[in-house]
Enzyme design. Structure first.
Site, mmCIF file in Angstrom:
data_model
loop_
_atom_site.group_PDB
_atom_site.id
_atom_site.type_symbol
_atom_site.label_atom_id
_atom_site.label_comp_id
_atom_site.label_asym_id
_atom_site.label_seq_id
_atom_site.Cartn_x
_atom_site.Cartn_y
_atom_site.Cartn_z
ATOM 1 C CG HIS A 56 -1.929 -1.045 1.256
ATOM 2 N ND1 HIS A 56 -3.000 -1.011 2.129
ATOM 3 C CD2 HIS A 56 -2.082 -2.176 0.518
ATOM 4 C CE1 HIS A 56 -3.764 -2.067 1.927
ATOM 5 N NE2 HIS A 56 -3.223 -2.798 0.968
ATOM 6 C CD GLU A 58 -2.020 4.160 3.155
ATOM 7 O OE1 GLU A 58 -1.741 3.516 2.116
ATOM 8 O OE2 GLU A 58 -3.159 4.155 3.650
ATOM 9 C CB CYS A 86 -6.412 -0.590 5.216
ATOM 10 S SG CYS A 86 -4.688 -1.153 5.254
ATOM 11 C CB CYS A 89 -1.978 1.641 6.227
ATOM 12 S SG CYS A 89 -1.563 0.788 4.692
#
Length: 152
Positions: A56, A58, A86, A89
């Site tokens: 992801h 992040e 999410c 993260c």
């Protein structure tokens, strides 16, 4: 948010657009050292390209900033991301001790900050950043909406 903060969210949005063009869910992230205003890391989602469910934006930005600084704690750093993080993260943001989290669109289905797991509200959370949601929300939401509409 004005000045540099808006330009960092604009950069995160540009990264999200690049991710969309690459066939990735359009999310971009930028980590800034708050005191100096230096951009330490930027990333876009790469889960498909890297065949890695943890890639992801992040997570990639946090890893890059930590390597650049040579430490696991990113105290004094702010994260700008186009979508509500999410749970995975959000937990990484907590472990990294990010100072402030700025995010664009909320994620009612998969979010981990204001929706879903609400990681920072848990008593087991080690660190809670200052949180500012809705920054660039309309552009972020439109990118996501268009991306998923094209795939249906």
């Amino acid at each position: 948010m004005t000045g540099s903060g808006q330009s960092w969210m604009d950069r995160a949005l540009a990264l999200a657009e690049e991710a969309r063009e690459a066939g990735e869910v359009p999310v971009g992230a930028v980590i800034v050292e708050a005191e100096s205003g230096e951009v330490l890391a930027e990333a876009m989602n790469r889960t498909e390209r890297d065949a890695d469910p943890t890639a992801h934006a992040e997570m990639l930005a946090i890893r890059s900033a930590a390597r650049r600084l040579g430490r696991s704690r990113l105290t004094g750093c702010d994260l700008y991301v186009t979508l509500e993080p999410c749970p995975m993260c959000a937990q990484a943001i907590s472990f990294a001790r990010i100072r402030r989290l700025y995010f664009g669109a909320p994620d009612p289905k998969g979010g981990g900050v204001e929706n879903g797991a609400r990681i920072f509200d848990r008593p087991s959370c080690h660190h809670c950043p200052e949180i500012y949601g809705g920054i660039g929300e309309s552009r972020s939401a439109a990118l996501l909406r268009d991306f998923f509409r094209e795939r249906r």
